[in-house]
Design an enzyme around this catalytic site. Structure first.
Site, PDB file in Angstrom:
ATOM      1  N   ASN A  18     152.270  15.490   2.210  1.00  0.00           N
ATOM      2  CA  ASN A  18     151.547  16.701   2.603  1.00  0.00           C
ATOM      3  C   ASN A  18     151.617  17.676   1.439  1.00  0.00           C
ATOM      4  O   ASN A  18     152.668  18.250   1.178  1.00  0.00           O
ATOM      5  CB  ASN A  18     152.202  17.281   3.867  1.00  0.00           C
ATOM      6  CG  ASN A  18     151.590  18.624   4.260  1.00  0.00           C
ATOM      7  OD1 ASN A  18     150.570  19.033   3.711  1.00  0.00           O
ATOM      8  ND2 ASN A  18     152.217  19.292   5.218  1.00  0.00           N
ATOM      9  N   LYS A  38     150.204  20.488   1.145  1.00  0.00           N
ATOM     10  CA  LYS A  38     150.136  21.909   1.563  1.00  0.00           C
ATOM     11  C   LYS A  38     149.141  22.671   0.674  1.00  0.00           C
ATOM     12  O   LYS A  38     148.129  22.102   0.278  1.00  0.00           O
ATOM     13  CB  LYS A  38     151.539  22.515   1.569  1.00  0.00           C
ATOM     14  CG  LYS A  38     152.516  21.676   2.405  1.00  0.00           C
ATOM     15  CD  LYS A  38     153.834  22.342   2.676  1.00  0.00           C
ATOM     16  CE  LYS A  38     154.704  21.404   3.527  1.00  0.00           C
ATOM     17  NZ  LYS A  38     155.950  22.008   3.956  1.00  0.00           N
ATOM     18  N   HIS A  43     151.049  20.967  12.321  1.00  0.00           N
ATOM     19  CA  HIS A  43     152.206  21.180  11.433  1.00  0.00           C
ATOM     20  C   HIS A  43     152.875  22.511  11.795  1.00  0.00           C
ATOM     21  O   HIS A  43     152.209  23.461  12.201  1.00  0.00           O
ATOM     22  CB  HIS A  43     151.732  21.196   9.974  1.00  0.00           C
ATOM     23  CG  HIS A  43     152.878  21.163   9.015  1.00  0.00           C
ATOM     24  ND1 HIS A  43     153.577  22.299   8.672  1.00  0.00           N
ATOM     25  CD2 HIS A  43     153.463  20.139   8.356  1.00  0.00           C
ATOM     26  CE1 HIS A  43     154.548  21.959   7.834  1.00  0.00           C
ATOM     27  NE2 HIS A  43     154.502  20.655   7.621  1.00  0.00           N
ATOM     28  N   GLU A 103     153.906  24.854  10.084  1.00  0.00           N
ATOM     29  CA  GLU A 103     153.379  26.026   9.376  1.00  0.00           C
ATOM     30  C   GLU A 103     152.115  26.543  10.044  1.00  0.00           C
ATOM     31  O   GLU A 103     151.853  27.745  10.057  1.00  0.00           O
ATOM     32  CB  GLU A 103     153.152  25.685   7.893  1.00  0.00           C
ATOM     33  CG  GLU A 103     154.491  25.588   7.153  1.00  0.00           C
ATOM     34  CD  GLU A 103     154.542  24.563   6.040  1.00  0.00           C
ATOM     35  OE1 GLU A 103     153.487  24.132   5.547  1.00  0.00           O
ATOM     36  OE2 GLU A 103     155.676  24.184   5.667  1.00  0.00           O
ATOM     37  N   GLU A 140     159.433  17.060  12.600  1.00  0.00           N
ATOM     38  CA  GLU A 140     159.810  17.882  11.448  1.00  0.00           C
ATOM     39  C   GLU A 140     160.605  19.087  11.926  1.00  0.00           C
ATOM     40  O   GLU A 140     160.016  20.099  12.342  1.00  0.00           O
ATOM     41  CB  GLU A 140     158.555  18.377  10.720  1.00  0.00           C
ATOM     42  CG  GLU A 140     157.708  17.279  10.131  1.00  0.00           C
ATOM     43  CD  GLU A 140     156.895  17.779   8.939  1.00  0.00           C
ATOM     44  OE1 GLU A 140     156.976  17.149   7.891  1.00  0.00           O
ATOM     45  OE2 GLU A 140     156.217  18.812   9.062  1.00  0.00           O
ATOM     46  N   GLY A 185     161.319  22.420   3.433  1.00  0.00           N
ATOM     47  CA  GLY A 185     161.320  23.228   2.215  1.00  0.00           C
ATOM     48  C   GLY A 185     162.651  23.899   1.934  1.00  0.00           C
ATOM     49  O   GLY A 185     162.739  24.778   1.070  1.00  0.00           O
ATOM     50  N   SER A 230     162.460  17.952   3.853  1.00  0.00           N
ATOM     51  CA  SER A 230     163.276  17.708   2.650  1.00  0.00           C
ATOM     52  C   SER A 230     163.578  16.230   2.409  1.00  0.00           C
ATOM     53  O   SER A 230     164.677  15.882   1.984  1.00  0.00           O
ATOM     54  CB  SER A 230     164.571  18.525   2.711  1.00  0.00           C
ATOM     55  OG  SER A 230     164.283  19.914   2.758  1.00  0.00           O
TER      56      SER A 230
HETATM   57  P1  13P Z   1     159.410  19.411   2.470  1.00  0.00           P
HETATM   58  O1  13P Z   1     159.481  17.935   2.203  1.00  0.00           O
HETATM   59  O2  13P Z   1     159.007  20.201   1.274  1.00  0.00           O
HETATM   60  O3  13P Z   1     160.640  19.919   3.150  1.00  0.00           O
HETATM   61  O4  13P Z   1     158.202  19.618   3.530  1.00  0.00           O
HETATM   62  C1  13P Z   1     158.192  18.861   4.675  1.00  0.00           C
HETATM   63  C2  13P Z   1     156.883  19.053   5.357  1.00  0.00           C
HETATM   64  O5  13P Z   1     156.621  20.099   5.917  1.00  0.00           O
HETATM   65  C3  13P Z   1     155.921  17.943   5.312  1.00  0.00           C
HETATM   66  O6  13P Z   1     154.863  18.169   6.188  1.00  0.00           O
END
Ligand code: 13P
Length: 251
Positions: A9, A11, A95, A97, A167, A173, A213
Site C-alpha cells: 500500500n 498510500k 483502511h 486511515e 491492521e 507506521g 510495520s
Molecule cells: P506500515 O507498514 O508503514 O506500518 O503501514 C501498514 C499499512 O497501513 C498498510 O496498509
C-alpha cells in the site's frame, strides 16, 4: 491451501514517474516468485501507467479506495468499473486511515466492498483496533463489530473475491509490529467469526493478511503463523528491495 497475498500500500507517496520506476525495479526481483499473489497499490493518478508497466509480469494492481456507485453526480469519487478500466484487479477498502481521516464507517466499507466485488475486483477489506481500544480490552469486540458490519450480506461466492486485512492501528507506521502471537490470536478470532457468520468452508478459504510495520526481518515469523495468509505492507513497500524481500519471504 490458501495462496499468500503480499500487497504494498503506497498510500499518498510517489509521482507517476516514481511509481513506474518502482515497478520496473520490482518486477525482475519477484519474477520467479510462484505461489504468491503480489499486489501494489499506487495513488489513483498513477494506476493506468503502472498497469502498462506491469503488463506481462506477476504483479497485480490495486487501488486504495473506491466508491459504490457506477456513475453519477458524485464529485471526486472513482467507481469500481473505472478502476478495472485503469487496469486494477484489486482494491483496498476501509483502511484505518480512511476510517480515521475520511469518516469511513463499516456501512460505507460494506457498500464499497459489495460494489467492488460485483464488478469483479478483489476487495481487501481492512479492520483493526486502536491503541486505546486494545488497552481497554476491547480488541475482540471492536474486530467483531467491524467484521460483521464490513462483510454484512456477502455471499459464499463473494468471498472468492474477498480478502481480509487485520491492521492494528497502533502498529501502522510506528515500527511497533504486533508480536507473532498477538497477530495470530486476532487472525484466529477473525477466522472463527467468519466460520460462525458464513460457514466453515468460507473461513477455511479466506485469506487474512496482517498489516502494521511488516518488514523483511519480521515477515517470516508472522507468515509462520497458521492463520496469517499474507501481509499488507506500507513503508517497506516503497522500496523495491525491501518489498521484494518480503514477497520472497519463503526462499
Ligand atoms: P506500515 O507498514 O508503514 O506500518 O503501514 C501498514 C499499512 O497501513 C498498510 O496498509
Amino acid at each position: 491451501m490458501r495462496v499468500p497475498v503480499i500487497a504494498g500500500n503506497w498510500k499518498l507517496f510517489k509521482t507517476i514517474a516514481e511509481s513506474v520506476a518502482l515497478v520496473h525495479e520490482l518486477a525482475p526481483l519477484v519474477a520467479s516468485s510462484h505461489g504468491v499473489e503480489i499486489v501494489v497499490a499506487p495513488v489513483f493518478t498513477a494506476l493506468s501507467k503502472v498497469s502498462d508497466a506491469i503488463e506481462g509480469s506477476n504483479i497485480r494492481l490495486a487501488a486504495q479506495d473506491c466508491f459504490w456507485e457506477e456513475e453519477g453526480a458524485f464529485t471526486g469519487e472513482v467507481a469500481p468499473k473505472l478502476l478495472k478500466d485503469a487496469g486494477c484487479s484489486h482494491v483496498i477498502i476501509g483502511h484505518s486511515e480512511r476510517r480515521q481521516f475520511f469518516a469511513e464507517t463499516d456501512i460505507t466499507v460494506n457498500r464499497k466492498a459489495k460494489a467492488a466485488i460485483s464488478t469483479g475486483l478483489r476487495a481487501i477489506v481492512c479492520v483493526g483496533e486502536s491503541l486505546a481500544e486494545r488497552e481497554s480490552g476491547l480488541t475482540f469486540s471492536v474486530i467483531e463489530t467491524q467484521i460483521q458490519g464490513s462483510l454484512a450480506g456477502l455471499t459464499v461466492e463473494d468471498f472468492t473475491n474477498t480478502v481480509v486485512a487485520y491492521e492494528p492501528v497502533w502498529a501502522i507506521g510506528t515500527g511497533k509490529t504486533a508480536s507473532d502471537a498477538q497477530a495470530q490470536e486476532v487472525h484466529l478470532f477473525i477466522r472463527k467469526l467468519i466460520a460462525k457468520l458464513f460457514g466453515q468452508s468460507v473461513a477455511d478459504a479466506v485469506r487474512i493478511l496482517y498489516g502494521g510495520s511488516v518488514k523483511p526481518d519480521n515477515v517470516k515469523g508472522l507468515m509462520g503463523q497458521p492463520d496469517i495468509d499474507g501481509a499488507l505492507v506500507g513503508g517497506a513497500s516503497l522500496k523495491a528491495d525491501s518489498f521484494a524481500a518480503i514477497v520472497t519471504f519463503n526462499s
